[in-house]
Design a protein around this motif. Sequence first.
Motif, PDB file in Angstrom:
ATOM      1  N   GLY A 121      30.440  40.981  40.451  1.00 18.59           N
ATOM      2  CA  GLY A 121      31.702  40.356  40.851  1.00 18.59           C
ATOM      3  C   GLY A 121      32.153  39.297  39.863  1.00 18.59           C
ATOM      4  N   VAL A 124      33.681  41.065  36.965  1.00 18.76           N
ATOM      5  CA  VAL A 124      35.001  41.581  37.357  1.00 18.76           C
ATOM      6  C   VAL A 124      36.029  40.458  37.338  1.00 18.76           C
ATOM      7  CG1 VAL A 124      36.356  42.526  39.268  1.00 18.76           C
ATOM      8  CG2 VAL A 124      34.133  43.516  38.722  1.00 18.76           C
ATOM      9  N   CYS A 125      35.660  39.291  37.855  1.00 20.47           N
ATOM     10  CA  CYS A 125      36.575  38.150  37.875  1.00 20.47           C
ATOM     11  C   CYS A 125      36.918  37.682  36.464  1.00 20.47           C
ATOM     12  CB  CYS A 125      35.969  37.000  38.679  1.00 20.47           C
ATOM     13  SG  CYS A 125      35.914  37.310  40.452  1.00 20.47           S
ATOM     14  N   LEU A 128      39.512  39.989  35.278  1.00 21.96           N
ATOM     15  CA  LEU A 128      40.808  39.680  35.881  1.00 21.96           C
ATOM     16  C   LEU A 128      41.457  38.475  35.197  1.00 21.96           C
ATOM     17  CD1 LEU A 128      39.909  40.138  39.672  1.00 21.96           C
ATOM     18  CD2 LEU A 128      41.244  41.687  38.235  1.00 21.96           C
ATOM     19  N   LEU A 136      44.295  37.883  41.855  1.00 27.87           N
ATOM     20  CA  LEU A 136      43.286  38.795  42.393  1.00 27.87           C
ATOM     21  C   LEU A 136      41.878  38.196  42.378  1.00 27.87           C
ATOM     22  CD1 LEU A 136      44.384  42.165  40.733  1.00 27.87           C
ATOM     23  CD2 LEU A 136      44.730  41.462  43.107  1.00 27.87           C
ATOM     24  N   ALA A 140      38.713  38.916  45.057  1.00 27.47           N
ATOM     25  CA  ALA A 140      37.547  39.548  44.449  1.00 27.47           C
ATOM     26  C   ALA A 140      36.268  38.752  44.708  1.00 27.47           C
ATOM     27  CB  ALA A 140      37.758  39.723  42.944  1.00 27.47           C
ATOM     28  N   THR A 141      36.354  37.417  44.603  1.00 26.81           N
ATOM     29  CA  THR A 141      35.161  36.602  44.845  1.00 26.81           C
ATOM     30  C   THR A 141      34.687  36.733  46.294  1.00 26.81           C
ATOM     31  OG1 THR A 141      36.578  34.674  45.281  1.00 26.81           O
ATOM     32  CG2 THR A 141      35.693  34.904  43.060  1.00 26.81           C
ATOM     33  N   ILE A 143      35.126  39.363  48.296  1.00 23.28           N
ATOM     34  CA  ILE A 143      34.579  40.711  48.504  1.00 23.28           C
ATOM     35  C   ILE A 143      33.181  40.839  47.919  1.00 23.28           C
ATOM     36  CG2 ILE A 143      34.851  43.144  47.897  1.00 23.28           C
ATOM     37  CD1 ILE A 143      37.911  42.660  48.040  1.00 23.28           C
ATOM     38  N   PHE A 144      32.994  40.438  46.671  1.00 23.22           N
ATOM     39  CA  PHE A 144      31.693  40.604  46.034  1.00 23.22           C
ATOM     40  C   PHE A 144      30.640  39.656  46.615  1.00 23.22           C
ATOM     41  CE2 PHE A 144      34.268  42.739  42.810  1.00 23.22           C
ATOM     42  CZ  PHE A 144      33.469  43.846  42.536  1.00 23.22           C
ATOM     43  N   GLY A 171      38.495  39.093  52.121  1.00 21.63           N
ATOM     44  CA  GLY A 171      38.855  39.497  50.767  1.00 21.63           C
ATOM     45  C   GLY A 171      39.779  40.697  50.751  1.00 21.63           C
ATOM     46  N   LEU A 175      43.895  40.853  49.606  1.00 24.36           N
ATOM     47  CA  LEU A 175      44.375  41.721  48.524  1.00 24.36           C
ATOM     48  C   LEU A 175      45.819  42.150  48.755  1.00 24.36           C
ATOM     49  CD1 LEU A 175      41.410  44.141  47.700  1.00 24.36           C
ATOM     50  CD2 LEU A 175      42.471  42.493  46.150  1.00 24.36           C
TER      51      LEU A 175
END
Length: 205
Positions: A121, A124-125, A128, A136, A140-141, A143-144, A171, A175
């Motif tokens: 995560g 991924v961040c 982003l 986003l 994302a934080t 969710i992961f 999360g 979105l």
Amino acid sequence: MQSKNYHEDLSHIRSMMERSSRFISLSGLSGVVAGLAAIIGMGYVCFVFKREGLNYFEGERITFSKSMVNELVITGIVILVVAILSGYFFTANKSKKKGLKIWDATTKRLLFTFAIPLVTGGLVCLGLLYHHLFSLVAPATLIFYGLALVNAERYTLTDVKYLGFCQIGLGLISLFFLGWGLIAWTFGFGVLHIVYGLIMHKKYK
């Protein structure tokens, strides 16, 4: 009398198995401190937005300067460090009181299973942020982090997974409402951590 001793032996064996397979010294107070740190940090983020004349609720239409992104990232890192240090302090203290080791094979397995979604995560961040998809990052934080909690549940308190499910849900919802991502983030990392921490402290103290 024999039946009573039999049940006591079973309870003792079950307790030993629980201690050997699960990290049960996780302190609820660490969740409270982490939640307070998140709320204070978000208060500072709101101050930064106001100072820069930005309205976060515009979602993907807002533009962040490089210096502002750096300031927000540093704020996030400070919140993370406070959460980690408080988690270690309260958990180590609880382990010491219970006469348990804080670092053993179970702890290693817990950290490994927790780290996989969390590190993923984080990367991924970073992606982003690199592509300027700032709105986003908050979803994302959540969710992961939620996935990390659910993944780590097998090696610690079962209740952790419920916190994880709530984080994932927040999360996913945020979105679709990008301008409310920080509100969801504050509720997830702040309010839910405090509520969860207080419940766990009362239940397992």
